[in-house]
Design a protein around this motif. Structure first.
Motif, PDB file in Angstrom:
ATOM      1  N   VAL A 169       0.869  -1.179   0.000  1.00  0.00           N
ATOM      2  CA  VAL A 169       0.000   0.000   0.000  1.00  0.00           C
ATOM      3  C   VAL A 169       0.906   1.229   0.000  1.00  0.00           C
ATOM      4  O   VAL A 169       1.846   1.323   0.803  1.00  0.00           O
ATOM      5  CB  VAL A 169      -0.926   0.031   1.224  1.00  0.00           C
ATOM      6  CG1 VAL A 169      -1.819   1.276   1.177  1.00  0.00           C
ATOM      7  CG2 VAL A 169      -1.776  -1.234   1.296  1.00  0.00           C
ATOM      8  N   TYR A 170       0.626   2.168  -0.891  1.00  0.00           N
ATOM      9  CA  TYR A 170       1.437   3.377  -1.046  1.00  0.00           C
ATOM     10  C   TYR A 170       0.533   4.602  -0.939  1.00  0.00           C
ATOM     11  O   TYR A 170      -0.660   4.538  -1.252  1.00  0.00           O
ATOM     12  CB  TYR A 170       2.151   3.376  -2.400  1.00  0.00           C
ATOM     13  CG  TYR A 170       3.094   2.215  -2.578  1.00  0.00           C
ATOM     14  CD1 TYR A 170       4.458   2.352  -2.344  1.00  0.00           C
ATOM     15  CD2 TYR A 170       2.619   0.968  -2.985  1.00  0.00           C
ATOM     16  CE1 TYR A 170       5.332   1.284  -2.504  1.00  0.00           C
ATOM     17  CE2 TYR A 170       3.480  -0.115  -3.138  1.00  0.00           C
ATOM     18  CZ  TYR A 170       4.833   0.053  -2.899  1.00  0.00           C
ATOM     19  OH  TYR A 170       5.682  -1.005  -3.045  1.00  0.00           O
ATOM     20  N   SER A 171       1.128   5.713  -0.525  1.00  0.00           N
ATOM     21  CA  SER A 171       0.362   6.948  -0.405  1.00  0.00           C
ATOM     22  C   SER A 171       1.287   8.146  -0.491  1.00  0.00           C
ATOM     23  O   SER A 171       2.435   8.087  -0.033  1.00  0.00           O
ATOM     24  CB  SER A 171      -0.384   6.982   0.936  1.00  0.00           C
ATOM     25  OG  SER A 171      -1.050   8.220   1.110  1.00  0.00           O
ATOM     26  N   ILE A 175      -0.104   3.762   7.809  1.00  0.00           N
ATOM     27  CA  ILE A 175      -1.396   3.200   7.413  1.00  0.00           C
ATOM     28  C   ILE A 175      -2.468   3.477   8.466  1.00  0.00           C
ATOM     29  O   ILE A 175      -3.655   3.599   8.150  1.00  0.00           O
ATOM     30  CB  ILE A 175      -1.266   1.679   7.152  1.00  0.00           C
ATOM     31  CG1 ILE A 175      -2.517   1.120   6.476  1.00  0.00           C
ATOM     32  CG2 ILE A 175      -0.940   0.933   8.433  1.00  0.00           C
ATOM     33  CD1 ILE A 175      -2.727   1.563   5.059  1.00  0.00           C
ATOM     34  N   LEU A 185      -4.838   6.479   7.882  1.00  0.00           N
ATOM     35  CA  LEU A 185      -5.832   6.477   6.811  1.00  0.00           C
ATOM     36  C   LEU A 185      -7.161   6.942   7.389  1.00  0.00           C
ATOM     37  O   LEU A 185      -7.688   6.346   8.328  1.00  0.00           O
ATOM     38  CB  LEU A 185      -5.948   5.072   6.223  1.00  0.00           C
ATOM     39  CG  LEU A 185      -6.596   4.913   4.851  1.00  0.00           C
ATOM     40  CD1 LEU A 185      -5.817   5.673   3.783  1.00  0.00           C
ATOM     41  CD2 LEU A 185      -6.687   3.439   4.471  1.00  0.00           C
ATOM     42  N   VAL A 208      -9.287   4.356  -1.585  1.00  0.00           N
ATOM     43  CA  VAL A 208      -8.161   3.451  -1.791  1.00  0.00           C
ATOM     44  C   VAL A 208      -8.293   2.825  -3.170  1.00  0.00           C
ATOM     45  O   VAL A 208      -9.298   2.175  -3.474  1.00  0.00           O
ATOM     46  CB  VAL A 208      -8.112   2.351  -0.713  1.00  0.00           C
ATOM     47  CG1 VAL A 208      -6.929   1.414  -0.955  1.00  0.00           C
ATOM     48  CG2 VAL A 208      -8.041   2.958   0.685  1.00  0.00           C
ATOM     49  N   LEU A 232      -1.802   7.961  -7.464  1.00  0.00           N
ATOM     50  CA  LEU A 232      -1.478   8.379  -6.091  1.00  0.00           C
ATOM     51  C   LEU A 232      -1.751   9.859  -5.828  1.00  0.00           C
ATOM     52  O   LEU A 232      -1.967  10.246  -4.675  1.00  0.00           O
ATOM     53  CB  LEU A 232      -0.014   8.050  -5.773  1.00  0.00           C
ATOM     54  CG  LEU A 232       0.289   6.557  -5.579  1.00  0.00           C
ATOM     55  CD1 LEU A 232       1.787   6.324  -5.443  1.00  0.00           C
ATOM     56  CD2 LEU A 232      -0.451   6.015  -4.358  1.00  0.00           C
ATOM     57  N   ALA A 262      -4.730   6.422  -0.941  1.00  0.00           N
ATOM     58  CA  ALA A 262      -3.755   5.337  -0.942  1.00  0.00           C
ATOM     59  C   ALA A 262      -4.078   4.409  -2.106  1.00  0.00           C
ATOM     60  O   ALA A 262      -5.194   4.425  -2.638  1.00  0.00           O
ATOM     61  CB  ALA A 262      -3.786   4.568   0.380  1.00  0.00           C
TER      62      ALA A 262
END
Length: 276
Positions: A120-122, A128, A131, A137, A195, A200
């Motif tokens: 998972v990327y953001s 995380i 969030l 997402v 992104l 995310a």
């Protein structure tokens, strides 16, 4: 809209095509057991692992290797089924099983090569746990990859999936969603570019690395290797498992030299498979 692998990336495949490495021939060797083994792969990490084998190990093993790189998840399997490839390296077993079921192909696994953990990327949060409520997402819109993404979120307790939800889990299988997450289904190759627009995104390892993201440094949540069924495998059309060239490549893929290359180059972003 969610896609099965029967339809996924069809538009992408037409738009992006493929890049060839090696001699550039347009077809496999058609059963010539002494000829060049033509292997399809996504650029990272499969293409890099195969390039290492070609440049450092293949000649000594008596293997002539040609690598054809693909930028989607459909063409490598259709090309393998049709015979323009002798083998491919890029997919995991759940994906292969679903592809065979949906497309009527007859492809089989030879050996597990390595595990590229999904993450998972953001660009908006670095933890995380941060969030927010109602966050959007992005997830892959392919059957097995979406199920894998949702299972990763469920393992962290962000959502709960209904009992018995398998590798084809979808947002419809979410039974508890305490943060009221909203899911945006996108082609896997588009996820890194999303992104800027989502909170995310759950991104396949190869597309993350293609976009310059480091799974170990940039992912805010990363799959565990323990009990993970998503190792990437060397696949062939059924009946070609005993091709001597395939056997040579399978042996090299799980050799100590390749495991060392993977460990040194990817530093945990890609893990050697347990097999071999």
């Amino acid at each position: 809209m969610r896609k099965s692998v029967a339809l996924a990336a069809a538009g992408l495949a037409l738009a992006s095509g493929l890049t060839a490495c090696g001699s550039g021939s347009d077809s496999g060797t058609g059963g010539d057991k002494d000829g060049t083994l033509v292997v399809g792969a996504t650029p990272v990490p499969a293409g890099e692992v195969l390039a290492y084998i070609k440049d450092n190990l293949a000649q000594k093993a008596g293997l002539k290797l040609e690598i054809k790189e693909f930028t989607d998840y459909v063409l490598p399997n259709t090309a393998l089924q049709e015979g323009s490839l002798d083998a491919n390296l890029y997919q995991n077993r759940p994906f292969l099983d679903e592809f065979n079921k949906s497309k009527g192909t007859d492809l089989v696994s030879v050996v597990d090569a390595y595990l590229p953990p999904m993450g998972v990327y953001s660009k908006k949060i670095q933890d995380i746990a941060k969030l927010g409520d109602g966050a959007t997402v992005a997830v892959p819109n392919e059957t097995t990859n979406e199920g894998r993404a949702l299972k990763l979120l469920a393992a962290k307790g962000l959502i709960t999936l209904k009992k018995g939800a398998g590798t084809d889990a979808s947002p419809a299988d979410v039974t508890a969603n305490p943060k009221h997450l909203k899911f945006k289904e996108l082609d896997p190759a588009q996820l890194p570019r999303s992104l800027d627009d989502v909170d995310a995104a759950v991104i396949n390892n190869n597309y993350a690395q293609d976009a310059g993201l480091s799974p170990t440094k940039d992912a805010i949540l990363l799959e565990s290797a323990e009990g993970n069924p998503y190792a990437n495998l060397l696949a062939v059309k059924r009946g070609n498992e005993d091709d001597p060239r395939v056997e040579k490549l399978a042996k090299l893929l799980v050799s100590p030299a390749v495991k060392k290359f993977i460990a040194q180059k990817y530093k945990g972003s890609v893990l050697p498979a347990a097999s071999g």
